[in-house]
Design an enzyme around this catalytic site. Structure first.
Site, PDB file in Angstrom:
ATOM      1  N   SER A 117       0.811  -1.369  -0.341  1.00  0.00           N
ATOM      2  CA  SER A 117       0.247  -0.137   0.296  1.00  0.00           C
ATOM      3  C   SER A 117       0.697   1.650  -0.298  1.00  0.00           C
ATOM      4  CB  SER A 117      -1.036  -0.024   1.541  1.00  0.00           C
ATOM      5  OG  SER A 117      -1.627  -0.958   1.078  1.00  0.00           O
ATOM      6  N   HIS A 138      -1.172  -2.334  -7.099  1.00  0.00           N
ATOM      7  CA  HIS A 138      -1.698  -2.644  -6.294  1.00  0.00           C
ATOM      8  C   HIS A 138      -3.003  -2.269  -6.479  1.00  0.00           C
ATOM      9  CE1 HIS A 138      -2.854   0.983  -2.487  1.00  0.00           C
ATOM     10  NE2 HIS A 138      -3.139   0.075  -2.527  1.00  0.00           N
ATOM     11  N   ASN A 188      -3.449   6.543  -1.483  1.00  0.00           N
ATOM     12  CA  ASN A 188      -3.530   6.747  -0.313  1.00  0.00           C
ATOM     13  C   ASN A 188      -2.704   7.082   0.127  1.00  0.00           C
ATOM     14  OD1 ASN A 188      -4.491   3.613   0.221  1.00  0.00           O
ATOM     15  ND2 ASN A 188      -3.324   2.578  -0.327  1.00  0.00           N
TER      16      ASN A 188
HETATM   17  P1  NAI Z   1      -4.245  -9.743   5.751  1.00  0.00           P
HETATM   18  O1  NAI Z   1      -2.809  -8.942   7.310  1.00  0.00           O
HETATM   19  O2  NAI Z   1      -5.329  -9.966   5.757  1.00  0.00           O
HETATM   20  O3  NAI Z   1      -3.323 -10.688   5.318  1.00  0.00           O
HETATM   21  C1  NAI Z   1      -1.813 -10.908   5.551  1.00  0.00           C
HETATM   22  C2  NAI Z   1      -1.964 -12.209   5.388  1.00  0.00           C
HETATM   23  O4  NAI Z   1      -0.032 -12.515   4.865  1.00  0.00           O
HETATM   24  C3  NAI Z   1      -1.778 -13.241   6.128  1.00  0.00           C
HETATM   25  O5  NAI Z   1      -3.025 -14.466   5.886  1.00  0.00           O
HETATM   26  C4  NAI Z   1      -0.429 -14.055   6.755  1.00  0.00           C
HETATM   27  O6  NAI Z   1      -0.480 -14.854   7.933  1.00  0.00           O
HETATM   28  C5  NAI Z   1       0.776 -13.567   5.367  1.00  0.00           C
HETATM   29  N1  NAI Z   1       2.285 -13.814   5.780  1.00  0.00           N
HETATM   30  C6  NAI Z   1       2.612 -12.608   6.382  1.00  0.00           C
HETATM   31  N2  NAI Z   1       3.815 -12.915   6.514  1.00  0.00           N
HETATM   32  C7  NAI Z   1       3.545 -13.798   5.470  1.00  0.00           C
HETATM   33  C8  NAI Z   1       5.079 -14.212   4.759  1.00  0.00           C
HETATM   34  N3  NAI Z   1       6.695 -14.291   5.120  1.00  0.00           N
HETATM   35  N4  NAI Z   1       4.762 -15.496   4.155  1.00  0.00           N
HETATM   36  C9  NAI Z   1       3.269 -15.725   3.455  1.00  0.00           C
HETATM   37  N5  NAI Z   1       2.846 -15.250   3.652  1.00  0.00           N
HETATM   38  C10 NAI Z   1       2.613 -14.252   4.888  1.00  0.00           C
HETATM   39  O7  NAI Z   1      -3.499  -8.342   5.067  1.00  0.00           O
HETATM   40  P2  NAI Z   1      -3.904  -7.558   4.035  1.00  0.00           P
HETATM   41  O8  NAI Z   1      -5.215  -6.490   4.640  1.00  0.00           O
HETATM   42  O9  NAI Z   1      -4.160  -8.501   2.840  1.00  0.00           O
HETATM   43  O10 NAI Z   1      -2.417  -6.758   3.044  1.00  0.00           O
HETATM   44  C11 NAI Z   1      -1.583  -7.243   2.231  1.00  0.00           C
HETATM   45  C12 NAI Z   1      -1.275  -6.848   1.619  1.00  0.00           C
HETATM   46  O11 NAI Z   1      -1.942  -6.174   0.936  1.00  0.00           O
HETATM   47  C13 NAI Z   1      -0.283  -5.272   2.354  1.00  0.00           C
HETATM   48  O12 NAI Z   1       1.125  -4.863   1.970  1.00  0.00           O
HETATM   49  C14 NAI Z   1      -1.061  -4.233   2.572  1.00  0.00           C
HETATM   50  O13 NAI Z   1      -0.751  -3.219   2.680  1.00  0.00           O
HETATM   51  C15 NAI Z   1      -1.696  -4.464   1.100  1.00  0.00           C
HETATM   52  N6  NAI Z   1      -3.301  -3.599   0.538  1.00  0.00           N
HETATM   53  C16 NAI Z   1      -3.810  -3.757   1.890  1.00  0.00           C
HETATM   54  C17 NAI Z   1      -5.004  -3.193   1.364  1.00  0.00           C
HETATM   55  C18 NAI Z   1      -6.342  -3.312   2.827  1.00  0.00           C
HETATM   56  O14 NAI Z   1      -7.688  -2.680   2.085  1.00  0.00           O
HETATM   57  N7  NAI Z   1      -6.326  -4.282   3.668  1.00  0.00           N
HETATM   58  C19 NAI Z   1      -5.780  -2.443  -0.038  1.00  0.00           C
HETATM   59  C20 NAI Z   1      -4.290  -2.903  -0.798  1.00  0.00           C
HETATM   60  C21 NAI Z   1      -2.808  -3.003  -0.554  1.00  0.00           C
END
Ligand code: NAI
Length: 282
Positions: A117, A138, A188
């Protein structure tokens, strides 16, 4: 280059959505998460989402889209992917470690995209050999419903990498817009200061959560209020983006609201854990 197999790292709310839209677009998807539990939950949520979209006539009823998604806890399952889209936790350390590990197991032709993000694509790319294959893709939350993909070119990203990922986004039904690699990119940088300001307003007790959200929905025609949106994004992700904006631009207007930090410290991360500014039944 021709893309057939797409790796998705991180099976959280974003990774689930990305895996789903890519499977529905006809790609073979290898979904990886370090947590087996996260993978189990992701499969359930993807099935529910596909059923919902099929019910609305947006997907074909007789197509087993889920069969195109293979799950694994091992990065080594990604050696034959043509493109890997990383959507793991928003932390530079986590992402750099993942990309370095990938670079050591994937051929130099494998393209790497990060769904970060706010983190610098140029910096992530600099941590691996062949940085010209790294790019930002993104996606927006919820991925199956939101049309936009911001495509972020790092300083060393090759034009062919940009063209390939824009083609993939198009096939997945998305509209991609290329933007420069600046903290927060475009969306963002504009959205998060507004959400952060809403948290300041709440902290000052100028209005309740519901009032703040209603005011922005009724008065600014936003489809969802800023606090409900923060819960949807994840408060940890919101905080991380504000911290990156503050560090990169050095401007106090980007300082995170203390209440936002406290909510994260308390583990109230939003909808994904059932509690943020609002409570959610899970
Ligand atoms: P989330 O917390 O729902 O999911 C993250 C996942 O990554 C978890 O299931 C975790 O177990 C996994 N994980 C962590 N370290 C890991 C590793 N070393 N190897 C494999 N898996 C690993 O987070 P979310 O919201 O899905 O965000 C993920 C990415 O997307 C972040 O970079 C965030 O900034 C970006 N993003 C999020 C948005 C949102 O609205 N939540 C929108 C656009 C981008």
């Amino acid at each position: 280059m021709s893309i057939q197999i797409i790796g998705v790292i991180g099976a959280g709310q974003m990774g689930q959505g990305i895996a789903q839209v890519m499977a529905c677009a006809g790609y073979q998807v290898q979904l990886v998460d370090s947590s087996a539990d996260a993978l189990d939950k992701a499969v359930i949520r993807i099935r529910q989402s596909i059923e919902k979209l099929t019910g609305k006539g947006l997907l074909e009823a007789n197509n087993d889209y889920l069969a195109a998604i293979q799950c694994s806890t091992e990065l080594s399952s990604l050696t034959s992917a043509n493109l890997v889209i990383e959507a793991a936790t928003e932390s530079e350390k986590v992402k750099t470690t993942i990309f370095q590990a990938l670079a050591s197991i994937c051929p130099a032709s494998t393209l790497f995209a990060s769904n970060t993000s706010s983190l610098s694509i140029t910096r992530l790319a600099a941590s691996i050999p062949n940085p010209e294959r790294m790019i930002g893709m993104h996606f927006m939350n919820p991925v199956p419903l939101m049309q936009l993909v911001e495509v972020i070119e790092g300083l060393q990203t090759d034009k062919s990498t940009t063209m390939t990922v824009m083609e993939v986004a198009k096939r997945a039904g998305k509209i991609s817009i290329p933007v420069k690699d600046r903290a927060g990119f475009v969306l963002n940088r504009i959205l998060l200061p507004m959400i952060n300001e809403a948290v300041f307003v709440l902290e000052e007790r100028n209005a309740t959560e519901e009032q703040i959200d209603q005011i922005m929905m009724l008065g600014a025609a936003h489809p969802i209020g800023p606090l409900a949106l923060a819960d949807l994004i994840g408060l940890d992700t919101c905080l991380s983006i504000m911290d990156v904006l503050y560090t990169q631009f050095g401007d106090s207007k980007y300082r995170a609201a203390p209440l936002l930090r406290q909510m994260v410290d308390a583990g109230r991360l939003g909808k994904k854990v059932g509690q943020g500014f609002y409570h959610y039944e899970r």
